[in-house]
Design a protein around this motif. Structure first.
Motif, PDB file in Angstrom:
ATOM      1  N   UNK A   1       0.849  -1.189   0.000  1.00 51.19           N
ATOM      2  CA  UNK A   1       0.000   0.000   0.000  1.00 51.19           C
ATOM      3  C   UNK A   1       0.883   1.236   0.000  1.00 51.19           C
ATOM      4  N   UNK A   2       0.694   2.128  -0.962  1.00 53.72           N
ATOM      5  CA  UNK A   2       1.528   3.327  -1.040  1.00 53.72           C
ATOM      6  C   UNK A   2       0.776   4.527  -0.502  1.00 53.72           C
ATOM      7  N   UNK A  76       1.386  -4.124  10.421  1.00 55.07           N
ATOM      8  CA  UNK A  76       0.498  -5.280  10.440  1.00 55.07           C
ATOM      9  C   UNK A  76      -0.925  -4.866  10.076  1.00 55.07           C
ATOM     10  N   UNK A  77      -1.714  -5.862   9.665  1.00 52.85           N
ATOM     11  CA  UNK A  77      -3.086  -5.601   9.225  1.00 52.85           C
ATOM     12  C   UNK A  77      -4.040  -5.674  10.426  1.00 52.85           C
ATOM     13  N   UNK A  98       1.286  -6.118   6.087  1.00 52.37           N
ATOM     14  CA  UNK A  98       1.612  -7.534   6.292  1.00 52.37           C
ATOM     15  C   UNK A  98       0.456  -8.227   7.007  1.00 52.37           C
ATOM     16  N   UNK A  99       0.188  -9.478   6.650  1.00 50.26           N
ATOM     17  CA  UNK A  99      -0.895 -10.229   7.300  1.00 50.26           C
ATOM     18  C   UNK A  99      -0.402 -10.768   8.636  1.00 50.26           C
ATOM     19  N   UNK A 100      -0.302  -9.886   9.604  1.00 58.35           N
ATOM     20  CA  UNK A 100       0.167 -10.261  10.935  1.00 58.35           C
ATOM     21  C   UNK A 100      -0.211  -9.132  11.884  1.00 58.35           C
ATOM     22  N   UNK A 101      -0.108  -9.401  13.183  1.00 56.32           N
ATOM     23  CA  UNK A 101      -0.340  -8.338  14.161  1.00 56.32           C
ATOM     24  C   UNK A 101       0.816  -7.345  14.102  1.00 56.32           C
ATOM     25  N   UNK A 102       0.513  -6.080  14.356  1.00 60.02           N
ATOM     26  CA  UNK A 102       1.576  -5.067  14.372  1.00 60.02           C
ATOM     27  C   UNK A 102       2.489  -5.278  15.583  1.00 60.02           C
ATOM     28  N   UNK A 103       3.779  -5.184  15.340  1.00 64.42           N
ATOM     29  CA  UNK A 103       4.768  -5.363  16.411  1.00 64.42           C
ATOM     30  C   UNK A 103       4.656  -4.235  17.450  1.00 64.42           C
ATOM     31  N   UNK A 104       4.726  -4.619  18.707  1.00 70.03           N
ATOM     32  CA  UNK A 104       4.658  -3.642  19.809  1.00 70.03           C
ATOM     33  C   UNK A 104       5.897  -3.802  20.686  1.00 70.03           C
ATOM     34  N   UNK A 123       4.473  -8.027  12.840  1.00 68.87           N
ATOM     35  CA  UNK A 123       4.582  -8.006  11.376  1.00 68.87           C
ATOM     36  C   UNK A 123       6.031  -8.003  10.895  1.00 68.87           C
ATOM     37  N   UNK A 124       6.990  -7.770  11.820  1.00 71.98           N
ATOM     38  CA  UNK A 124       8.353  -7.500  11.355  1.00 71.98           C
ATOM     39  C   UNK A 124       8.966  -8.683  10.619  1.00 71.98           C
ATOM     40  N   UNK A 125       8.658  -9.911  11.084  1.00 71.85           N
ATOM     41  CA  UNK A 125       9.279 -11.035  10.361  1.00 71.85           C
ATOM     42  C   UNK A 125       8.504 -11.425   9.096  1.00 71.85           C
ATOM     43  N   UNK A 126       7.432 -10.651   8.785  1.00 70.97           N
ATOM     44  CA  UNK A 126       6.719 -10.870   7.516  1.00 70.97           C
ATOM     45  C   UNK A 126       7.148  -9.866   6.440  1.00 70.97           C
ATOM     46  N   UNK A 127       7.897  -8.846   6.834  1.00 68.11           N
ATOM     47  CA  UNK A 127       8.202  -7.780   5.870  1.00 68.11           C
ATOM     48  C   UNK A 127       9.118  -8.303   4.762  1.00 68.11           C
TER      49      UNK A 127
END
Ligand SMILES: Nc1ncnc2c1ncn2[C@@H]1O[C@H](COP(=O)(O)OP(=O)(O)OP(=O)(O)O)[C@@H](O)[C@H]1O
Ligand SMILES: [Mg+2]
Length: 331
Positions: A1-2, A76-77, A98-104, A123-127
């Protein structure tokens, strides 16, 4: 998404600093003098929820300095990801979903100004590199800087770092690298991996323990000389030294800037990233090593003295003056 939108107050005569790396949510709280026993609760006096991550910290600090920034990252989404993305609305940003929870990250501040971090992978390991690579245009001007940061939190980028370095150089960028701390420690294989990148790096921005660990010696002068030899001859090595400022070594020689001591610093989270923003915006504007070290230190102390940080609406231009200090030398 841009999500392209121009940095409102940026100096458009200078190239943007491209920033590639991690963003996440920071929950900063403290001070906590003693950790609670398991199963109990501690009530802390101060907290702030804010955009963080090494690339996020650098991008917001650049924007607050009035510099142009081009951020390439992901969230994350989930609702946290939506909130996080909005915090960069005033930067030019490509933010992949990324289809994951956002990293906190929960950062607990110690009264000594040490911090303890608890971070979820999120989401970091999905980037992935591909969606970011597609969005990165050739450098608008020869010598524009691209900063790679947070590599150890981004395993899918880490695996392709040599390719990423080559492709950014091919696009005409000067490369800055801040690896941060490897969660597995500076094992021989991590040292070999990072050393293999150094021949492609123009500004290596590390802290003291990172420099000595990567060089394999506890003597900082020796460590800086050893690492400088692994960089291209035109490159600069910068060592961030906490309250002792920063030291640099490169084709212009060596120098060490020590900022004035301050007693109002409560929250040093992101100090190294704030330094990077000041240093890189000075370099992008054509300034030399000494002015860039000074700009880095002054930006860092200015930012870490703020609590709540509230960088999205900050303007730090006045806080950083360039070129009026006599430079002490020696680390
Ligand atoms: N306690 C402090 N007092 C004054 N300035 C500080 C302090 N801590 C950091 N700084 C400033 O911030 C800069 C970067 O901090 P530091 O050397 O701790 O980097 P770092 O270890 O990479 O930080 P981080 O852990 O945030 O990545 C320093 O060069 C200095 O200018
Ligand atoms: Mg650091």
């Amino acid at each position: 998404m841009n999500i392209p939108s121009p940095s409102a107050s940026a100096d458009r005569t200078l190239p943007a600093v491209t920033v590639i790396g991690d963003i996440n949510i920071d929950m900063v709280m403290g001070p906590l003098a003693q950790w609670p026993a398991v199963g109990t609760e501690a009530i802390l006096p101060r907290s702030e929820m804010r955009p963080g991550g090494s690339a996020g910290n650098v991008a917001l600090a650049l924007k607050a300095l009035g510099a142009r920034v081009d951020l390439f990252t992901s969230v994350g989404n989930d609702s946290m990801g939506l909130w996080l993305r909005e915090q960069f609305d005033d930067c030019t940003a490509t933010i992949d979903l990324c289809e994951a929870a956002t990293s906190i990250t929960v950062a607990v501040l110690d009264p000594s100004s040490e911090r303890t971090f608890l971070t979820t992978v999120g989401h970091l390991d999905q980037q992935e590199w591909a969606p970011l690579a597609r969005a990165i245009a050739p450098s608008a001007r020869p010598g524009a800087i691209a900063l790679l940061t947070g590599v150890f939190l981004l395993p899918r980028l880490r695996r392709r770092y040599m390719e990423i370095l080559h492709s950014l150089r091919g696009l005409g960028y000067v490369i800055a690298l801040d690896t941060g701390w490897p969660p597995e420690g500076w094992t021989p294989s991590v040292v070999a991996e990072v050393q293999s990148w150094l021949g492609l790096v123009d500004h290596l921005l590390l802290n003291e323990v990172e420099v000595t660990s990567l060089a394999g010696t506890n003597n900082l002068d020796d460590a800086m000389r050893l690492l400088a030899q692994r960089l291209p001859p035109s490159a600069t090595l910068v060592t961030k030294l906490g309250p002792r400022g920063a030291a640099g070594m490169g084709p212009e020689g060596s120098g060490h800037y020590v900022p004035a001591a301050r007693s109002d610093i409560f929250d040093t989270v992101g100090a190294g990233d704030a330094f990077n923003a000041g240093y890189l915006s000075a370099r992008n504007g054509g300034l030399g090593l000494m002015d860039a070290l000074k700009a880095g230190c002054e930006t860092a102390t200015e930012i870490i003295a703020r609590f709540p940080r509230n960088l999205a609406s900050a303007s730090l231009k006045q806080g950083v003056s360039i070129g009026e200090t006599a430079w002490p030398t020696g680390v």
